[in-house]
Enzyme design. Structure first.
Site, mmCIF file in Angstrom:
data_model
loop_
_atom_site.group_PDB
_atom_site.id
_atom_site.type_symbol
_atom_site.label_atom_id
_atom_site.label_comp_id
_atom_site.label_asym_id
_atom_site.label_seq_id
_atom_site.Cartn_x
_atom_site.Cartn_y
_atom_site.Cartn_z
ATOM 1 N N ASP A 1 53.893 34.234 41.559
ATOM 2 C CA ASP A 1 53.831 35.456 40.821
ATOM 3 C C ASP A 1 52.538 36.109 41.194
ATOM 4 O O ASP A 1 51.608 35.733 41.585
ATOM 5 C CB ASP A 1 53.789 35.389 39.219
ATOM 6 C CG ASP A 1 53.916 36.261 38.512
ATOM 7 O OD1 ASP A 1 54.896 36.461 37.657
ATOM 8 O OD2 ASP A 1 53.174 37.504 38.603
ATOM 9 N N ILE A 2 52.972 37.629 41.520
ATOM 10 C CA ILE A 2 51.696 38.738 42.071
ATOM 11 C C ILE A 2 50.732 38.651 41.011
ATOM 12 O O ILE A 2 49.641 39.017 41.655
ATOM 13 C CB ILE A 2 52.677 39.841 42.278
ATOM 14 C CG1 ILE A 2 51.948 40.582 43.586
ATOM 15 C CG2 ILE A 2 52.678 40.650 41.260
ATOM 16 C CD1 ILE A 2 52.445 41.746 44.127
ATOM 17 N N GLN B 1 59.925 40.706 28.871
ATOM 18 C CA GLN B 1 60.482 40.746 30.116
ATOM 19 C C GLN B 1 60.336 42.116 30.424
ATOM 20 O O GLN B 1 60.823 43.172 30.177
ATOM 21 C CB GLN B 1 62.265 40.342 29.717
ATOM 22 C CG GLN B 1 63.086 40.441 31.173
ATOM 23 C CD GLN B 1 64.428 40.125 31.129
ATOM 24 O OE1 GLN B 1 64.930 39.929 30.129
ATOM 25 N NE2 GLN B 1 65.108 39.924 32.357
ATOM 26 N N HIS C 1 64.654 35.001 35.461
ATOM 27 C CA HIS C 1 63.374 34.114 36.180
ATOM 28 C C HIS C 1 62.997 33.275 35.246
ATOM 29 O O HIS C 1 62.647 33.833 34.074
ATOM 30 C CB HIS C 1 62.502 35.278 36.851
ATOM 31 C CG HIS C 1 61.998 36.125 35.967
ATOM 32 N ND1 HIS C 1 62.710 37.408 35.976
ATOM 33 C CD2 HIS C 1 60.647 36.332 35.310
ATOM 34 C CE1 HIS C 1 62.010 38.151 34.848
ATOM 35 N NE2 HIS C 1 60.955 37.449 34.466
HETATM 36 P P1 5GP Z 1 58.647 39.242 32.913
HETATM 37 O O1 5GP Z 1 57.614 39.859 32.404
HETATM 38 O O2 5GP Z 1 59.752 40.025 33.322
HETATM 39 O O3 5GP Z 1 59.105 37.827 32.405
HETATM 40 O O4 5GP Z 1 57.995 38.596 34.363
HETATM 41 C C1 5GP Z 1 58.214 39.466 35.418
HETATM 42 C C2 5GP Z 1 57.078 38.808 36.650
HETATM 43 O O5 5GP Z 1 57.178 39.211 37.738
HETATM 44 C C3 5GP Z 1 55.725 39.295 36.248
HETATM 45 O O6 5GP Z 1 54.870 37.956 35.838
HETATM 46 C C4 5GP Z 1 55.123 39.904 37.278
HETATM 47 O O7 5GP Z 1 53.811 39.632 37.422
HETATM 48 C C5 5GP Z 1 55.948 39.399 38.457
HETATM 49 N N1 5GP Z 1 56.316 40.505 39.418
HETATM 50 C C6 5GP Z 1 56.575 42.020 39.209
HETATM 51 N N2 5GP Z 1 56.760 42.306 40.328
HETATM 52 C C7 5GP Z 1 56.451 41.486 41.406
HETATM 53 C C8 5GP Z 1 56.353 41.402 42.808
HETATM 54 O O8 5GP Z 1 56.618 42.398 43.380
HETATM 55 N N3 5GP Z 1 55.890 40.275 43.461
HETATM 56 C C9 5GP Z 1 55.865 39.161 42.711
HETATM 57 N N4 5GP Z 1 55.607 38.001 43.361
HETATM 58 N N5 5GP Z 1 55.723 39.161 41.368
HETATM 59 C C10 5GP Z 1 56.090 40.333 40.699
#
Ligand code: 5GP
Ligand code: ZN
Length: 114
Positions: free
Chosen positions: A30-31, A94, A100
């Site tokens: 995760d970034i 999300q 994911h």
């Molecule tokens: P969500 O909030 O949808 O459950 O998680 C999305 C995740 O994707 C977040 O933890 C965010 O940091 C990660 N993320 C978003 N854009 C990128 C990216 O371009 N590269 C990486 N490695 N992680 C990302």
């Protein structure tokens, strides 16, 4: 999907720190890591949310968990413990609409989550 950032990460169009790659599953760091280990485990097929899952997606969901188990083991967390979580929809946090699993480990993880 052409406008999905995770599809672009799978395709290498957006660089990532790859942890696992096979014909069905891709995993990368995760970034914006929320723990010393924070890996995202995704199907190569674009599925937007848990609400979009169909019966024929059961295998891929199982595979995501098997990859989570393998990465946790490879990183030394089998016995220490780790968390695997998938958010569904905006109220759950999300932000990327390609399903994911978050694999988190390496610090105490509170329950219930915020
Ligand atoms: P969500 O909030 O949808 O459950 O998680 C999305 C995740 O994707 C977040 O933890 C965010 O940091 C990660 N993320 C978003 N854009 C990128 C990216 O371009 N590269 C990486 N490695 N992680 C990302
Ligand atoms: Zn996608």
């Amino acid at each position: 999907m052409s406008d999905c950032i995770f599809c672009k990460i799978i395709g290498g169009e957006i660089p990532s720190q790859v942890v696992y790659d096979d014909e069905d599953v891709f995993a990368f760091r995760d970034i914006n890591a929320q723990a010393p280990l924070h890996v995202l485990i995704i199907p190569k097929a674009h599925i937007a949310t848990i609400n979009d899952l169909e019966t024929n997606n059961a295998d891929i969901i199982g595979k995501l968990y098997l990859v989570a188990k393998k990465i946790a083991a490879d990183e030394g967390y089998t016995n220490k413990g780790y968390r695997v979580v998938m958010n569904c929809g905006e109220a759950a946090g999300q932000t990327v609409f390609h399903i994911h699993l978050h694999l988190l480990a390496g610090r105490p993880l509170d329950w219930p989550p915020g």
